[in-house]
Write an enzyme that holds these catalytic residues in place. Structure first.
Site, short mmCIF file in Angstrom:
data_model
loop_
_atom_site.label_atom_id
_atom_site.label_comp_id
_atom_site.label_asym_id
_atom_site.label_seq_id
_atom_site.Cartn_x
_atom_site.Cartn_y
_atom_site.Cartn_z
CB SER A 189 3.79 7.29 -1.39
OG SER A 189 3.77 7.90 -0.36
CD GLU A 316 1.29 1.75 3.57
OE1 GLU A 316 2.56 2.33 3.37
OE2 GLU A 316 0.47 1.35 2.73
CG HIS A 412 5.16 4.14 2.88
ND1 HIS A 412 3.97 4.15 2.19
CD2 HIS A 412 5.92 5.38 2.03
CE1 HIS A 412 3.83 5.28 1.51
NE2 HIS A 412 4.77 6.05 1.35
#
Length: 503
Positions: A189, A316, A412
């Site tokens: 990320s 995600e 995610h």
């Protein structure tokens, strides 16, 4: 207990309960506390110490308002925040490959003390694992105007902290069994975007030979947008947007002011792009420390000598919806406003609708936004690096799980406990859908092994991007066969183009 000697002093580690062959050392300072006279400055070397420093506890986390499961929170007065941790199966001079991990968290939250970043399993695969803290939020990524004396504070102080940690690794890691010339820098990320930025920074050149980027985020600030955020944060903190005004505000006051600015965007549906996910900080591209954004830089030749391994999850943004940090786009009217705010073509939305028949508007929004922020951006990083002459490997995490009547998607962060081998940590069960089964542990072993092999040799176990195959490794409990579903979504972006976002 085992004692290792760094250039700053000796530090004592402990063998881990999970693997007695691995020693862990926590809270080693790699730079001086970035406060007082050093606030808003580039990191300086840590002071040496006498005697043996105990490496039993993680160091303080950077100023932030987050309270993360299993990890310590920041307390006002915590200043020695630039520290790192080491897991090693070596004793010195072993020449083991090194993996340096940079945590994510939208550049405003997170720390190396999160349980999902425990390096024991990876060290058991023959790596020396280093995790680190760095300055976050305004302290690390806010733009500070020059002071009255003419001296300027560097932008991207959080990235400069990471470079300082890599320099510490180069100088000291041999004492822990690591090879200073065989370092892989990795992150997820915001941490993955930091990795991509480091690849583009001259100051980081030569500090690592490989890079791993999971779910890199499409968000670099411009100098103009960063200056605008500084003015908004200063106003929220009740201080002038000057060096003197900002340095007069406590770190906690700037954390609170940053949260207030982000909340204002989140609550204002006509505030443009930031309404949908008000991450107000990101690396500032276009200045001395970072001349180009990572995707533009990847198309150049500067980092062609660095091998790159990229991964993203296929769903995600469903995580951000699940934790309530994303806007709820549930009507066609709201979806049209979203598309206009990001200048997305009607054809792109139509392509997603066709590929997701019967899906609610919210799911279409989450799919488009997740690919724009993470999936398509990450894929393009790998492809641009390959076209520029570098070796790049691409993978996707597609593993889902149904449990207790509720589906956990390939969202995610779900891939990271698998790659670190930390599925049994209770704090990650929300991410992965409860306690793991045998097939989950098998997938985790394959992912951990791929990271270890890539860090050691540059080969994770599947073909590089390019040539006639453009192979993509699929991470799933059902196996590793190629899945063309994501490629169908990518076709729409190839036609429409990918907007570069500015926080």
């Amino acid at each position: 207990m085992t004692v290792f000697r760094t250039r700053s002093g000796a530090v004592r580690g402990r063998r881990t309960a999970r693997d007695p062959g691995v020693v862990v050392l926590r809270g080693i300072p790699y730079a001086a506390p970035p406060f007082g006279a050093d606030r808003f400055g580039a990191p300086r070397p840590a002071a040496a110490w006498d005697g043996i420093r105990d490496g039993a506890a993680f160091g303080p986390v950077a100023p932030q308002s987050a309270q993360l499961p299993g990890a310590p929170s920041w307390s006002p007065g915590d200043e020695d925040v630039l520290s790192l941790n080491i897991w090693t199966p070596g004793t010195g001079g072993d020449g083991l490959p090194v993996l340096v991990w940079i945590h994510g968290g939208a550049f405003v939250l997170g720390s190396s003390a999160q349980p999902d970043f425990d390096g024991t399993a990876l060290a058991g695969e023959g790596l020396v694992v280093v995790t680190l803290n760095y300055r976050l939020g305004f302290e690390g990524f806010g733009h500070v105007p020059p002071g009255a004396d003419g001296d300027s504070c560097p932008d991207n102080r959080g990235l400069l902290d990471q470079i300082a940690a890599l320099e510490w690794v180069r100088a000291n890691i041999a004492a822990f069994g690591g090879a200073a010339g065989n370092v892989t820098v990795a992150g997820q990320s915001a941490g993955a975007t930091a990795v991509a930025c480091l690849m583009a920074m001259d100051r980081a050149r030569g500090l690592f030979r490989r890079a791993i980027a999971h779910s890199a985020v499409n968000a670099c600030a411009t100098p103009e947008s960063a200056a605008r955020i500084t003015r908004e944060v200063a106003a929220a903190a009740g201080v002038p947007a000057t060096y003197d005004g900002l340095v007069s505000a406590t770190p906690g006051a700037l954390v609170d002011a940053s949260d207030a600015v982000a909340d204002r965007y989140r609550g204002d549906p006509v505030s443009g792009q930031r309404h949908y996910d008000p991450a107000i900080y990101g690396p500032i591209a276009g200045g001395d420390t970072l001349p180009l954004d990572p995707l533009t830089a990847a198309a150049g030749l500067g980092a062609a000598d660095v091998d790159l391994l990229v991964c993203h999850t296929t769903e995600e943004y469903w995580l951000l919806d699940a934790v309530g940090s994303s806007a709820k786009i549930t009507t066609e009217e709201q979806l049209a406003v979203f598309a206009a705010d990001f200048e997305l073509t009607p054809e792109l939305l139509d392509a997603y609708r066709e590929l997701m028949p019967g899906s609610p508007v919210l799911d279409v929004f989450l799919a488009v936004y997740g690919d724009m922020l993470f999936g398509e951006y990450s894929s393009r990083l790998a492809e641009s690096h390959a076209r520029a002459g570098g070796r790049a490997f691409l993978s996707r995490f597609t593993r889902r799980r149904d449990g207790s009547g509720e589906r956990v998607r390939a969202w995610h962060c779900a891939d990271i406990p698998f790659a670190f081998g930390n599925l049994d940590e209770e704090s990650v069960h929300f991410l992965v859908g409860g306690p793991p089964g045998a097939v989950d542990h098998d997938l985790s072993k394959r992912m951990t092994r791929a990271w270890a092999d890539f860090a050691a040799t540059g080969d994770p176990g599947w073909p590089a991007v390019g040539g006639s195959t453009d192979a993509v490794r699929i991470w799933d409990t059902a196996g590793e066969d190629a899945d063309g579903a994501q490629d169908a979504f990518r076709a729409g972006w190839r036609a429409a183009g990918l907007p570069l976002l500015t926080p």
